[in-house]
Design a protein around this motif. Structure first.
Motif, mmCIF file in Angstrom:
data_model
loop_
_atom_site.group_PDB
_atom_site.id
_atom_site.type_symbol
_atom_site.label_atom_id
_atom_site.label_comp_id
_atom_site.label_asym_id
_atom_site.label_seq_id
_atom_site.Cartn_x
_atom_site.Cartn_y
_atom_site.Cartn_z
ATOM 1 N N LEU A 178 46.904 127.952 7.564
ATOM 2 C CA LEU A 178 46.207 128.118 6.282
ATOM 3 C C LEU A 178 47.047 127.552 5.144
ATOM 4 O O LEU A 178 46.527 126.923 4.224
ATOM 5 C CB LEU A 178 45.920 129.596 6.026
ATOM 6 C CG LEU A 178 44.932 130.284 6.963
ATOM 7 C CD1 LEU A 178 44.722 131.729 6.533
ATOM 8 C CD2 LEU A 178 43.604 129.543 6.989
ATOM 9 N N SER A 179 48.362 127.775 5.205
ATOM 10 C CA SER A 179 49.215 127.316 4.104
ATOM 11 C C SER A 179 49.218 125.792 4.011
ATOM 12 O O SER A 179 49.550 125.233 2.984
ATOM 13 C CB SER A 179 50.643 127.838 4.281
ATOM 14 O OG SER A 179 51.356 127.046 5.200
ATOM 15 N N LEU A 180 48.851 125.121 5.118
ATOM 16 C CA LEU A 180 48.781 123.657 5.087
ATOM 17 C C LEU A 180 47.416 123.174 4.618
ATOM 18 O O LEU A 180 47.129 121.977 4.652
ATOM 19 C CB LEU A 180 49.079 123.094 6.477
ATOM 20 C CG LEU A 180 50.533 123.227 6.920
ATOM 21 C CD1 LEU A 180 50.666 122.976 8.410
ATOM 22 C CD2 LEU A 180 51.424 122.262 6.147
ATOM 23 N N GLY A 181 46.561 124.113 4.208
ATOM 24 C CA GLY A 181 45.269 123.712 3.666
ATOM 25 C C GLY A 181 44.155 123.667 4.701
ATOM 26 O O GLY A 181 43.071 123.180 4.410
ATOM 27 N N MET A 182 44.422 124.175 5.917
ATOM 28 C CA MET A 182 43.338 124.214 6.899
ATOM 29 C C MET A 182 42.387 125.356 6.551
ATOM 30 O O MET A 182 42.816 126.404 6.068
ATOM 31 C CB MET A 182 43.898 124.448 8.311
ATOM 32 C CG MET A 182 44.718 123.290 8.827
ATOM 33 S SD MET A 182 45.055 123.501 10.589
ATOM 34 C CE MET A 182 46.382 122.324 10.797
ATOM 35 N N THR A 183 41.100 125.154 6.822
ATOM 36 C CA THR A 183 40.154 126.260 6.681
ATOM 37 C C THR A 183 40.341 127.198 7.872
ATOM 38 O O THR A 183 40.975 126.839 8.866
ATOM 39 C CB THR A 183 38.712 125.739 6.682
ATOM 40 O OG1 THR A 183 38.520 124.976 7.871
ATOM 41 C CG2 THR A 183 38.437 124.850 5.477
ATOM 42 N N ARG A 186 39.116 125.549 11.038
ATOM 43 C CA ARG A 186 39.986 124.505 11.574
ATOM 44 C C ARG A 186 41.250 125.124 12.163
ATOM 45 O O ARG A 186 41.713 124.701 13.232
ATOM 46 C CB ARG A 186 40.347 123.506 10.478
ATOM 47 C CG ARG A 186 40.911 122.211 11.026
ATOM 48 C CD ARG A 186 41.411 121.321 9.904
ATOM 49 N NE ARG A 186 40.359 120.839 9.035
ATOM 50 C CZ ARG A 186 39.605 119.787 9.316
ATOM 51 N NH1 ARG A 186 39.789 119.139 10.446
ATOM 52 N NH2 ARG A 186 38.679 119.389 8.478
ATOM 53 N N ALA B 78 41.271 126.512 0.335
ATOM 54 C CA ALA B 78 42.009 125.665 1.275
ATOM 55 C C ALA B 78 42.628 124.471 0.534
ATOM 56 O O ALA B 78 43.775 124.102 0.787
ATOM 57 C CB ALA B 78 41.079 125.179 2.385
ATOM 58 N N ARG B 81 45.581 125.644 -1.466
ATOM 59 C CA ARG B 81 46.690 125.942 -0.561
ATOM 60 C C ARG B 81 47.376 124.658 -0.106
ATOM 61 O O ARG B 81 48.594 124.615 0.060
ATOM 62 C CB ARG B 81 46.182 126.699 0.666
ATOM 63 C CG ARG B 81 46.065 128.185 0.459
ATOM 64 C CD ARG B 81 45.439 128.785 1.692
ATOM 65 N NE ARG B 81 45.394 130.241 1.630
ATOM 66 C CZ ARG B 81 44.517 130.967 2.306
ATOM 67 N NH1 ARG B 81 43.621 130.377 3.071
ATOM 68 N NH2 ARG B 81 44.541 132.274 2.219
ATOM 69 N N SER B 82 46.583 123.613 0.098
ATOM 70 C CA SER B 82 47.171 122.369 0.599
ATOM 71 C C SER B 82 48.111 121.765 -0.443
ATOM 72 O O SER B 82 48.931 120.915 -0.122
ATOM 73 C CB SER B 82 46.071 121.377 0.977
ATOM 74 O OG SER B 82 45.506 120.802 -0.197
ATOM 75 N N VAL B 110 43.483 117.390 7.238
ATOM 76 C CA VAL B 110 43.056 117.917 5.942
ATOM 77 C C VAL B 110 42.940 116.821 4.894
ATOM 78 O O VAL B 110 41.948 116.726 4.182
ATOM 79 C CB VAL B 110 44.030 119.023 5.470
ATOM 80 C CG1 VAL B 110 43.630 119.536 4.100
ATOM 81 C CG2 VAL B 110 44.088 120.160 6.481
ATOM 82 N N MET B 158 52.448 117.171 2.982
ATOM 83 C CA MET B 158 51.209 117.362 2.231
ATOM 84 C C MET B 158 51.379 116.974 0.762
ATOM 85 O O MET B 158 50.465 117.174 -0.041
ATOM 86 C CB MET B 158 50.742 118.816 2.341
ATOM 87 C CG MET B 158 50.385 119.260 3.744
ATOM 88 S SD MET B 158 48.978 118.367 4.418
ATOM 89 C CE MET B 158 47.637 119.128 3.515
#
Lengths: 275, 247
Positions: A178-183, A186, B78, B81-82, B110, B158
């Motif tokens: 999640l912290s990497l931006g995945m939903t 995903r 999301a 967060r990214s 992502v 990222m």
């Protein structure tokens, strides 16, 4: 990795036996082997006394038509088992997704279905498809009358196995994803489930064995599986003991093969992880 | 570039049942700033760090990333967060993927960066944190210090606006702490905006632009590292600094 025998879980849990223990193990092994030999002798002797070893009970196994008939049954058994397994794994996966969902209705429904399918014996599901479903006007072939109930009866257990596997993945894995931006979705499919799947391969194969054994109820719906064909042979040749012995050996060989497969897969995974 | 703080917390409150873990937290981190949060265990500093990318929910107040309020759920959460990299105490590398895959998976999935480009950049980043030669291995084959440096590379891939470090060296053997702190110091020098929860007082002294002292869910004190370490204002901070000097 050591070049000799690969270490089993036992080697980690217990210290190696000392000289006295080894002596006891040898004595125990000898005694047990002796007992087993005696038992086998007693069984064969009893068969000989009651005439079960007479040629008329065994000679039909030398005909290739007998084996073709058994082979046809075996093929049907495998087809039913694989179909039921495919359905039950898919249904189990969906139930697990529902059970882990944040939507209250969805997870309550899934939890209910899981408990229901786990609590009801396979035979009742079979009778339901055999006796109740036809009355509603739905016509199912014998194949589906056995494949569907066997699948339904196993899917709750499979769902719980999937869920156990997903829950066994450390919490930090989801957080990192999640912290990497995945939903959430995903993170589940890319990170959590692939790891969970490795934990549950052995359980899934064990479940496949159960599905395979449940297909022996196929005779109830007159699906010509291995068991049903065995019953035909029995009534044609009046050879109950010999036929069941042969059929039992076939089932044992298949399930033994599946268990070996499961051990191999599990072993390969653990080697990958620590390599 | 905007004039907003990169990270901003306003009147943030959080309870764990009876426990009031965050009490009226107000904090902003400007671009390029390195804020180090210290305090005794159970003071709420880790929780504070984790609320910033909503790995912990909050009861009231608001959190903004670059001026944009962080939503409760969905694609926007999301996306925000990214933009915030996070480094965990327990590394949390993905054990079923190689180190290289760990670094490329999020940029490819992502950010939709082409695979080849992502790999090239990942290798550059791994090289930069000193684990370039470990790229093809799985995380379990790396030492703790190497894993944590790979985790930093994973977050950097990222191109985050800020990096959160939640006790990044607390799970490491003593001889590996230095290599991770060196990478973090380097990052700070290059102008990365950072919020670091740590017990490494030397790191705080050398690298922080600002030190924040927390206890019992409140920010008790904040200031430059020189003033905080030489002249702590509150008794609680004095006692805390005393207690870590004693051992």
């Amino acid at each position: 990795m050591s070049k000799t025998k690969k270490p089993s879980i036992r080697d980690y849990l217990y210290e190696p036996p000392g000289p006295r223990t080894r002596t006891w193990i040898r004595v125990g092994t000898a005694l047990a082997l002796g007992l087993i030999a005696a038992l086998v002798y007693a069984v064969i002797h009893q068969f000989a006394v009651t005439g079960q070893l007479k040629a008329k009970y065994w000679s039909f196994f030398s005909r290739w038509t007998t084996w073709r008939f058994i082979g046809q049954g075996l093929l049907t058994t495998v087809e039913v088992a694989l179909t039921a397994a495919a359905i039950t794994f898919a249904a189990g996966f969906l139930l697990m997704r529902g059970r882990l969902s944040r939507h209250a209705i969805l997870w309550r429904l899934s939890a209910g279905l899981i408990s229901f399918t786990r609590g009801v014996p396979t035979l009742l599901f079979i009778y339901f498809f055999f006796l109740v479903v036809p009355r509603t006007g739905v016509k199912l072939s014998a194949f589906w009358k056995i494949a569907l109930p066997v699948a339904i009866s196993a899917c709750g257990v499979v769902a719980e196995a999937f869920r156990g596997g997903v829950n066994a993945v450390p919490r930090g894995q989801r957080e990192a994803a999640l912290s990497l931006g995945m939903t959430e979705r995903r993170a589940f499919y890319r990170i959590l489930f692939p790891q969970a799947f490795r934990y549950i391969i052995p359980t899934l194969i064990a479940e496949l064995v159960i599905v395979l054994k449940d297909t022996t109820f196929a005779y109830i719906v007159s699906c010509a599986d291995l068991m049903q064909n065995a019953r035909v042979l029995i009534s044609n040749y009046d050879a109950l003991v010999s036929t069941y012995l042969v059929v039992a050996v076939i089932y044992i060989l298949i399930n033994y093969g599946l268990n070996r497969l499961s051990e191999n897969l599990a072993g390969r995974e653990s080697r990958r992880k620590t390599a | 570039m905007s004039e907003h703080p990169v990270i901003e917390l306003r009147h943030v409150e959080k309870h764990f049942g009876e426990l009031h873990v965050l009490k009226d937290i107000n904090l902003s981190v400007a671009r390029g700033e390195v804020v180090v949060v210290i305090g005794p265990s159970g003071s709420g500093k880790s929780t504070l760090c984790r609320t910033i990318n909503r790995l912990e929910t909050i009861d009231s107040g608001e959190i903004r990333i670059d001026g944009e309020r962080i939503p409760r759920e969905g694609k926007n959460l999301a996306r925000l967060r990214s933009q915030i990299g996070m480094v965990f105490q327990s590394f949390n590398l993905f054990p079923h993927r190689t180190v290289l895959d760990n670094v490329t998976i999020a940029p490819v999935d992502v950010l939709r960066i082409p695979k080849k480009q992502a790999r090239e950049e990942a290798l550059r980043l791994l090289e930069r944190v000193g684990v370039g030669d470990q790229a093809r291995k799985v995380p379990a084959q790396l030492s703790g210090g190497q894993q944590q440096r790979a985790a930093i590379a994973r977050a950097l891939a990222m191109h985050p606006k800020a990096m959160l470090f939640d006790e990044p060296t607390s799970a490491l053997d003593p001889e590996m702490i230095g290599e991770v702190l060196n990478v973090m110091t380097e990052l700070a020098r290059e102008g990365m905006t950072m919020l670091v929860v740590t017990h490494e007082m030397n790191f705080a002294r050398r690298v922080a632009s600002r030190v924040i002292f927390m206890e019992n869910g409140s920010i008790l004190e904040e200031g430059s590292p020189e003033s905080f370490f030489t002249h702590p204002q509150t008794q609680r901070a004095q006692a805390f600094l005393q207690s870590i000097q004693d051992h």
